[in-house]
Design a protein around this motif. Structure first.
Motif, PDB file in Angstrom:
ATOM      1  N   MET A  39     -62.714   2.384  30.007  1.00 51.44           N
ATOM      2  CA  MET A  39     -62.297   3.529  30.667  1.00 51.44           C
ATOM      3  C   MET A  39     -62.947   3.128  31.942  1.00 51.44           C
ATOM      4  O   MET A  39     -64.162   3.242  32.115  1.00 51.44           O
ATOM      5  N   ARG A  40     -62.155   3.511  33.066  1.00 49.10           N
ATOM      6  CA  ARG A  40     -62.796   3.493  34.421  1.00 49.10           C
ATOM      7  C   ARG A  40     -62.207   4.794  35.130  1.00 49.10           C
ATOM      8  O   ARG A  40     -61.008   4.971  35.347  1.00 49.10           O
ATOM      9  N   LEU A  41     -63.158   5.742  35.504  1.00 50.42           N
ATOM     10  CA  LEU A  41     -62.904   6.937  36.112  1.00 50.42           C
ATOM     11  C   LEU A  41     -63.445   6.954  37.476  1.00 50.42           C
ATOM     12  O   LEU A  41     -64.844   6.509  37.909  1.00 50.42           O
ATOM     13  N   ARG A  42     -62.575   7.241  38.550  1.00 50.51           N
ATOM     14  CA  ARG A  42     -62.669   7.024  39.931  1.00 50.51           C
ATOM     15  C   ARG A  42     -62.305   8.413  40.697  1.00 50.51           C
ATOM     16  O   ARG A  42     -61.166   8.739  40.300  1.00 50.51           O
ATOM     17  N   VAL A  43     -62.990   8.772  41.682  1.00 51.64           N
ATOM     18  CA  VAL A  43     -62.546   9.965  42.720  1.00 51.64           C
ATOM     19  C   VAL A  43     -61.971   9.350  43.859  1.00 51.64           C
ATOM     20  O   VAL A  43     -63.146   8.701  44.497  1.00 51.64           O
ATOM     21  N   ARG A  44     -60.724   9.234  43.997  1.00 51.43           N
ATOM     22  CA  ARG A  44     -60.343   8.527  45.360  1.00 51.43           C
ATOM     23  C   ARG A  44     -59.757   9.503  46.445  1.00 51.43           C
ATOM     24  O   ARG A  44     -59.074  10.431  46.090  1.00 51.43           O
ATOM     25  N   PRO A  45     -60.468   9.425  47.508  1.00 49.33           N
ATOM     26  CA  PRO A  45     -60.053  10.341  48.686  1.00 49.33           C
ATOM     27  C   PRO A  45     -58.426  10.258  49.313  1.00 49.33           C
ATOM     28  O   PRO A  45     -57.866  10.867  49.667  1.00 49.33           O
ATOM     29  N   GLU A  46     -58.054   8.776  49.119  1.00 47.03           N
ATOM     30  CA  GLU A  46     -56.861   8.578  49.583  1.00 47.03           C
ATOM     31  C   GLU A  46     -55.726   9.173  48.755  1.00 47.03           C
ATOM     32  O   GLU A  46     -55.842   9.507  47.546  1.00 47.03           O
ATOM     33  N   GLU A  47     -54.481   9.154  49.203  1.00 45.28           N
ATOM     34  CA  GLU A  47     -53.303   9.553  48.469  1.00 45.28           C
ATOM     35  C   GLU A  47     -52.156   8.585  48.072  1.00 45.28           C
ATOM     36  O   GLU A  47     -51.855   8.048  49.049  1.00 45.28           O
ATOM     37  N   THR A  48     -51.790   8.458  47.122  1.00 50.28           N
ATOM     38  CA  THR A  48     -50.464   7.562  46.670  1.00 50.28           C
ATOM     39  C   THR A  48     -49.525   8.394  46.172  1.00 50.28           C
ATOM     40  O   THR A  48     -49.642   9.553  45.915  1.00 50.28           O
ATOM     41  N   ARG A  49     -48.439   7.608  46.067  1.00 50.49           N
ATOM     42  CA  ARG A  49     -47.090   8.467  45.918  1.00 50.49           C
ATOM     43  C   ARG A  49     -46.371   7.818  44.578  1.00 50.49           C
ATOM     44  O   ARG A  49     -46.114   6.658  44.467  1.00 50.49           O
ATOM     45  N   LEU A  50     -46.040   8.596  43.747  1.00 49.44           N
ATOM     46  CA  LEU A  50     -45.096   8.339  42.234  1.00 49.44           C
ATOM     47  C   LEU A  50     -45.534   7.074  41.634  1.00 49.44           C
ATOM     48  O   LEU A  50     -46.811   6.727  41.491  1.00 49.44           O
ATOM     49  N   VAL A  51     -44.359   6.147  41.537  1.00 45.30           N
ATOM     50  CA  VAL A  51     -44.715   5.082  40.710  1.00 45.30           C
ATOM     51  C   VAL A  51     -44.455   3.837  41.450  1.00 45.30           C
ATOM     52  O   VAL A  51     -43.428   3.564  42.303  1.00 45.30           O
ATOM     53  N   THR A  52     -45.564   3.186  41.827  1.00 47.30           N
ATOM     54  CA  THR A  52     -45.524   2.023  42.588  1.00 47.30           C
ATOM     55  C   THR A  52     -46.414   0.909  42.170  1.00 47.30           C
ATOM     56  O   THR A  52     -47.253   0.905  41.376  1.00 47.30           O
ATOM     57  N   PRO A  53     -45.676  -0.557  42.369  1.00 45.04           N
ATOM     58  CA  PRO A  53     -46.176  -1.715  41.985  1.00 45.04           C
ATOM     59  C   PRO A  53     -47.850  -2.178  42.798  1.00 45.04           C
ATOM     60  O   PRO A  53     -47.433  -2.009  43.738  1.00 45.04           O
ATOM     61  N   GLU A 103     -62.914  17.680  24.921  1.00 44.15           N
ATOM     62  CA  GLU A 103     -62.888  16.709  23.958  1.00 44.15           C
ATOM     63  C   GLU A 103     -61.689  16.011  23.920  1.00 44.15           C
ATOM     64  O   GLU A 103     -61.654  14.911  23.994  1.00 44.15           O
ATOM     65  N   GLY A 104     -60.617  16.630  23.991  1.00 43.86           N
ATOM     66  CA  GLY A 104     -58.953  16.032  24.151  1.00 43.86           C
ATOM     67  C   GLY A 104     -59.143  15.248  25.198  1.00 43.86           C
ATOM     68  O   GLY A 104     -58.398  13.992  24.974  1.00 43.86           O
ATOM     69  N   ILE A 105     -59.445  15.626  26.424  1.00 44.36           N
ATOM     70  CA  ILE A 105     -59.374  14.689  27.529  1.00 44.36           C
ATOM     71  C   ILE A 105     -60.120  13.320  27.325  1.00 44.36           C
ATOM     72  O   ILE A 105     -59.856  12.317  27.493  1.00 44.36           O
ATOM     73  N   ASP A 106     -61.532  13.529  26.908  1.00 45.03           N
ATOM     74  CA  ASP A 106     -62.219  12.508  26.553  1.00 45.03           C
ATOM     75  C   ASP A 106     -61.697  11.556  25.593  1.00 45.03           C
ATOM     76  O   ASP A 106     -61.821  10.365  25.975  1.00 45.03           O
ATOM     77  N   GLU A 107     -61.169  11.986  24.692  1.00 42.69           N
ATOM     78  CA  GLU A 107     -60.374  11.029  23.677  1.00 42.69           C
ATOM     79  C   GLU A 107     -59.163  10.151  24.464  1.00 42.69           C
ATOM     80  O   GLU A 107     -59.042   9.142  24.103  1.00 42.69           O
ATOM     81  N   ALA A 108     -58.590  11.207  24.975  1.00 46.01           N
ATOM     82  CA  ALA A 108     -57.182  10.648  25.638  1.00 46.01           C
ATOM     83  C   ALA A 108     -57.452   9.628  26.576  1.00 46.01           C
ATOM     84  O   ALA A 108     -56.574   8.812  27.109  1.00 46.01           O
ATOM     85  N   LEU A 109     -58.609   9.584  27.210  1.00 36.89           N
ATOM     86  CA  LEU A 109     -59.037   8.819  28.385  1.00 36.89           C
ATOM     87  C   LEU A 109     -59.350   7.457  27.786  1.00 36.89           C
ATOM     88  O   LEU A 109     -59.536   6.351  28.658  1.00 36.89           O
ATOM     89  N   ARG A 110     -59.796   7.066  26.791  1.00 39.09           N
ATOM     90  CA  ARG A 110     -60.208   5.969  26.444  1.00 39.09           C
ATOM     91  C   ARG A 110     -59.558   4.831  26.360  1.00 39.09           C
ATOM     92  O   ARG A 110     -58.114   4.816  25.967  1.00 39.09           O
ATOM     93  N   GLY A 111     -59.906   3.687  26.746  1.00 38.77           N
ATOM     94  CA  GLY A 111     -59.023   2.524  27.005  1.00 38.77           C
ATOM     95  C   GLY A 111     -58.107   2.609  28.236  1.00 38.77           C
ATOM     96  O   GLY A 111     -57.223   1.652  28.380  1.00 38.77           O
TER      97      GLY A 111
END
Length: 267
Positions: A1-15, A121-129
């Motif tokens: 699991m990798r968590l990062r706070v990003r200042p930039e903004e992306t859009r929708l679904v992009t490759p 706790e639910g978020i912690d579990e859902a973030l795994r992997g």
């Protein structure tokens, strides 16, 4: 699991580098805070969901939106997910404070119990992997995804206020290819005490309204600050118009605090 706070903004679904990136907004709303509340996540008009409860807080709605988004996109867990939030409380809770809370048995720096533990706790579990990052956006500032999520979360809260069933949305279309696992039910939020109005100070005059709830517990802000970091205060100069200064003065008077403290609470 990798968590990062990003200042930039992306859009929708992009490759990106051969991997698809899903960008979604998650937002919450509470009418009365606490009161009828709502949550919503939004990718586009074909991929969004909303819900809520008859009684809860804005923070609970914000966290629930993130949890439901993670669950909805679990079938594409190999894709990168960028979550736009206008709540510093949510981002800091997940990316900064949660590891320390877990080590302390879900206790805060002051030894008190962590609020909204079931959702965290639910978020912690859902973030795994999963490869998930958070982007902070300013609310009500024209960010399309955030505005769409806010509108649907507020609509859900309004529906519960009117004792109606909210528009729950189409869900996530990408989940159709893979049978979704049965989600673990999230317990109902703990009852929040009603705010007690300040008694009238002088007979015949109106009582001052109770101070609004902070976006996070004061003790939460101390997490991670018990090391050797430089505690030298910083000076911030803010230029206000006459109208802005008057509004800030009214807010400070209503809360019985100084102008400096009112501004600090806004930060």
């Amino acid at each position: 699991m990798r968590l990062r706070v990003r200042p930039e903004e992306t859009r929708l679904v992009t490759p990106y580098g051969g991997i698809m990136t899903i960008t979604a907004a998650a937002d919450g709303s509470a009418l009365g805070n606490p009161g009828p509340n709502g949550w919503a996540w939004y990718i586009d008009d074909d991929n969004w969901a909303a819900g809520g409860s008859p009684h809860g807080t804005n923070n609970q709605g914000e966290l629930r939106a993130v949890l439901e988004l993670l669950r909805a996109t679990a079938s594409v867990a190999d894709e990168k997910l960028v979550i736009e939030c206008d709540s510093r409380y949510v981002i800091d809770s997940v990316t900064k404070w949660m590891p320390g809370w877990k080590r302390k048995g879900w206790r805060k720096a002051d030894g008190g119990a962590v609020l909204n533990r079931d959702l965290l706790e639910g978020i912690d579990e859902a973030l795994r992997g999963r490869d998930v990052s958070f982007t902070w956006v300013k609310g009500h500032a024209g960010h399309p995804l955030n505005e769409a999520a806010d509108e649907r979360a507020n609509g859900a809260a309004t529906a519960y206020q009117r004792k109606q069933d909210p528009d729950r949305g189409p869900g996530f279309a990408g989940a159709a290819a893979t049978p979704a696992a049965t989600p673990t039910p999230v317990p109902e939020p703990e009852p929040v005490p009603e705010l007690v109005p300040v008694p009238e100070l002088v007979e015949g005059t109106s009582a001052r309204p109770a101070a609004p709830t902070l976006w996070a517990e004061p003790a939460d802000l101390l997490d991670g600050l018990d090391g050797s970091a430089d505690a030298t205060p910083l000076t911030l100069t803010v230029a206000l118009t006459t109208e802005e200064h008057a509004r800030l003065r009214d807010r400070a008077d209503a809360q019985r605090i100084t102008l400096e403290e009112a501004l600090r609470r806004l930060i």
